[in-house]
Design a protein around this motif. Structure first.
Motif, PDB file in Angstrom:
ATOM      1  N   LEU A  22       0.845  -1.197   0.000  1.00  0.00           N
ATOM      2  CA  LEU A  22       0.000   0.000   0.000  1.00  0.00           C
ATOM      3  C   LEU A  22       0.878   1.244   0.000  1.00  0.00           C
ATOM      4  CD1 LEU A  22      -2.638  -0.856   2.783  1.00  0.00           C
ATOM      5  CD2 LEU A  22      -2.908  -1.083   0.305  1.00  0.00           C
ATOM      6  N   THR A  23       0.366   2.297  -0.591  1.00  0.00           N
ATOM      7  CA  THR A  23       1.046   3.594  -0.514  1.00  0.00           C
ATOM      8  C   THR A  23       0.723   4.230   0.833  1.00  0.00           C
ATOM      9  OG1 THR A  23      -0.812   4.831  -1.419  1.00  0.00           O
ATOM     10  CG2 THR A  23       0.784   3.927  -3.020  1.00  0.00           C
ATOM     11  N   GLY A  24       1.456   5.279   1.161  1.00  0.00           N
ATOM     12  CA  GLY A  24       1.179   6.004   2.385  1.00  0.00           C
ATOM     13  C   GLY A  24      -0.238   6.537   2.425  1.00  0.00           C
ATOM     14  N   LEU A  53      10.594  -3.999   9.762  1.00  0.00           N
ATOM     15  CA  LEU A  53       9.294  -4.655   9.664  1.00  0.00           C
ATOM     16  C   LEU A  53       8.608  -4.434   8.321  1.00  0.00           C
ATOM     17  CD1 LEU A  53       8.052  -3.830  13.246  1.00  0.00           C
ATOM     18  CD2 LEU A  53       8.782  -6.051  12.385  1.00  0.00           C
ATOM     19  N   LEU A  54       9.003  -3.380   7.630  1.00  0.00           N
ATOM     20  CA  LEU A  54       8.422  -3.068   6.320  1.00  0.00           C
ATOM     21  C   LEU A  54       9.503  -2.979   5.265  1.00  0.00           C
ATOM     22  CD1 LEU A  54       5.873  -0.183   7.054  1.00  0.00           C
ATOM     23  CD2 LEU A  54       5.427  -2.627   6.843  1.00  0.00           C
ATOM     24  N   ARG A  55       9.079  -3.235   4.039  1.00  0.00           N
ATOM     25  CA  ARG A  55       9.941  -3.059   2.870  1.00  0.00           C
ATOM     26  C   ARG A  55       9.278  -1.966   2.031  1.00  0.00           C
ATOM     27  NH1 ARG A  55      10.043  -8.022   1.874  1.00  0.00           N
ATOM     28  NH2 ARG A  55       7.955  -8.225   1.103  1.00  0.00           N
ATOM     29  N   ARG A  56      10.088  -0.982   1.615  1.00  0.00           N
ATOM     30  CA  ARG A  56       9.565   0.120   0.800  1.00  0.00           C
ATOM     31  C   ARG A  56       9.973  -0.099  -0.642  1.00  0.00           C
ATOM     32  NH1 ARG A  56      11.571   6.155   1.708  1.00  0.00           N
ATOM     33  NH2 ARG A  56      13.494   5.061   1.293  1.00  0.00           N
ATOM     34  N   ASP A  57       8.999   0.041  -1.533  1.00  0.00           N
ATOM     35  CA  ASP A  57       9.257  -0.040  -2.972  1.00  0.00           C
ATOM     36  C   ASP A  57       9.220   1.381  -3.512  1.00  0.00           C
ATOM     37  OD1 ASP A  57       9.332  -0.382  -5.704  1.00  0.00           O
ATOM     38  OD2 ASP A  57       7.627  -1.743  -5.794  1.00  0.00           O
ATOM     39  N   SER A  58      10.364   1.857  -3.978  1.00  0.00           N
ATOM     40  CA  SER A  58      10.472   3.224  -4.473  1.00  0.00           C
ATOM     41  C   SER A  58      10.474   3.292  -5.993  1.00  0.00           C
ATOM     42  CB  SER A  58      11.766   3.860  -3.941  1.00  0.00           C
ATOM     43  OG  SER A  58      11.801   3.800  -2.554  1.00  0.00           O
ATOM     44  N   SER A  59      10.012   2.242  -6.649  1.00  0.00           N
ATOM     45  CA  SER A  59      10.084   2.198  -8.105  1.00  0.00           C
ATOM     46  C   SER A  59       9.073   3.114  -8.795  1.00  0.00           C
ATOM     47  CB  SER A  59       9.916   0.764  -8.610  1.00  0.00           C
ATOM     48  OG  SER A  59       8.646   0.258  -8.253  1.00  0.00           O
ATOM     49  N   TYR A  65       4.506   0.216   0.559  1.00  0.00           N
ATOM     50  CA  TYR A  65       5.069  -0.463   1.719  1.00  0.00           C
ATOM     51  C   TYR A  65       4.396  -1.820   1.887  1.00  0.00           C
ATOM     52  CZ  TYR A  65       6.715   4.225   2.754  1.00  0.00           C
ATOM     53  OH  TYR A  65       7.317   5.458   2.672  1.00  0.00           O
ATOM     54  N   ALA A  66       5.197  -2.802   2.270  1.00  0.00           N
ATOM     55  CA  ALA A  66       4.677  -4.148   2.509  1.00  0.00           C
ATOM     56  C   ALA A  66       5.410  -4.742   3.707  1.00  0.00           C
ATOM     57  CB  ALA A  66       4.886  -5.031   1.281  1.00  0.00           C
ATOM     58  N   PRO A  67       4.726  -5.551   4.495  1.00  0.00           N
ATOM     59  CA  PRO A  67       5.384  -6.208   5.617  1.00  0.00           C
ATOM     60  C   PRO A  67       6.487  -7.146   5.126  1.00  0.00           C
ATOM     61  CG  PRO A  67       2.997  -6.415   5.790  1.00  0.00           C
ATOM     62  CD  PRO A  67       3.301  -5.868   4.430  1.00  0.00           C
ATOM     63  N   VAL A  68       7.563  -7.209   5.889  1.00  0.00           N
ATOM     64  CA  VAL A  68       8.672  -8.107   5.570  1.00  0.00           C
ATOM     65  C   VAL A  68       8.282  -9.547   5.895  1.00  0.00           C
ATOM     66  CG1 VAL A  68      11.039  -8.723   6.252  1.00  0.00           C
ATOM     67  CG2 VAL A  68      10.429  -6.337   5.862  1.00  0.00           C
ATOM     68  N   ALA A  69       7.474  -9.726   6.940  1.00  0.00           N
ATOM     69  CA  ALA A  69       7.067 -11.063   7.371  1.00  0.00           C
ATOM     70  C   ALA A  69       5.578 -11.052   7.697  1.00  0.00           C
ATOM     71  CB  ALA A  69       7.873 -11.485   8.600  1.00  0.00           C
TER      72      ALA A  69
END
Length: 115
Positions: A22-24, A53-59, A65-69
């Motif tokens: 999800l976006t901010g 805890l989160l991974r940010r996709d800056s593409s 943002y998505a949870p890492v686990a």
């Protein structure tokens, strides 16, 4: 694993429930809290990213943002941390096991047996 504040926990719940990045703005909308500034949501997302805890996709222009686990993995980490605080891990586990429902105990037995 870092402890989470109330807002951090709520943001993580939103992302786990979404099942997709999800976006901010999407996170802010899902929170349904008009009293909460968008910049505050972005700050919380950044903190959660720094906590691992989160991974940010800056593409794209709007970062997502998505949870890492998974939520379950996170809870299992918290349980491990709680056990680490016990003077007697075995006693703590036994006490916890006595608080389980029969269904939970059966699921735990299956997990321990490797099923």
């Amino acid at each position: 694993m870092a402890r989470l504040g109330d807002l951090e926990r709520t943001v993580m719940q939103v992302l786990w429930d979404a099942g997709a990045p999800l976006t901010g703005r999407e996170v802010a909308a899902a929170l349904s809290r008009p009293d909460l500034a968008y910049t505050t949501v972005l700050t919380v997302l950044t903190r959660l990213e720094h906590k691992g805890l989160l991974r940010r996709d800056s593409s794209s222009k709007a970062h997502s943002y998505a949870p890492v686990a998974s939520r379950e993995h996170h809870v299992s980490e918290l349980l491990g941390q709680a056990l680490d605080q016990a003077d007697n891990r075995l006693a703590a586990l036994q006490h916890f096991a006595r608080s389980m429902t029969p269904e939970e105990a059966a699921a735990l037995r299956q997990a321990l047996d490797g099923h």
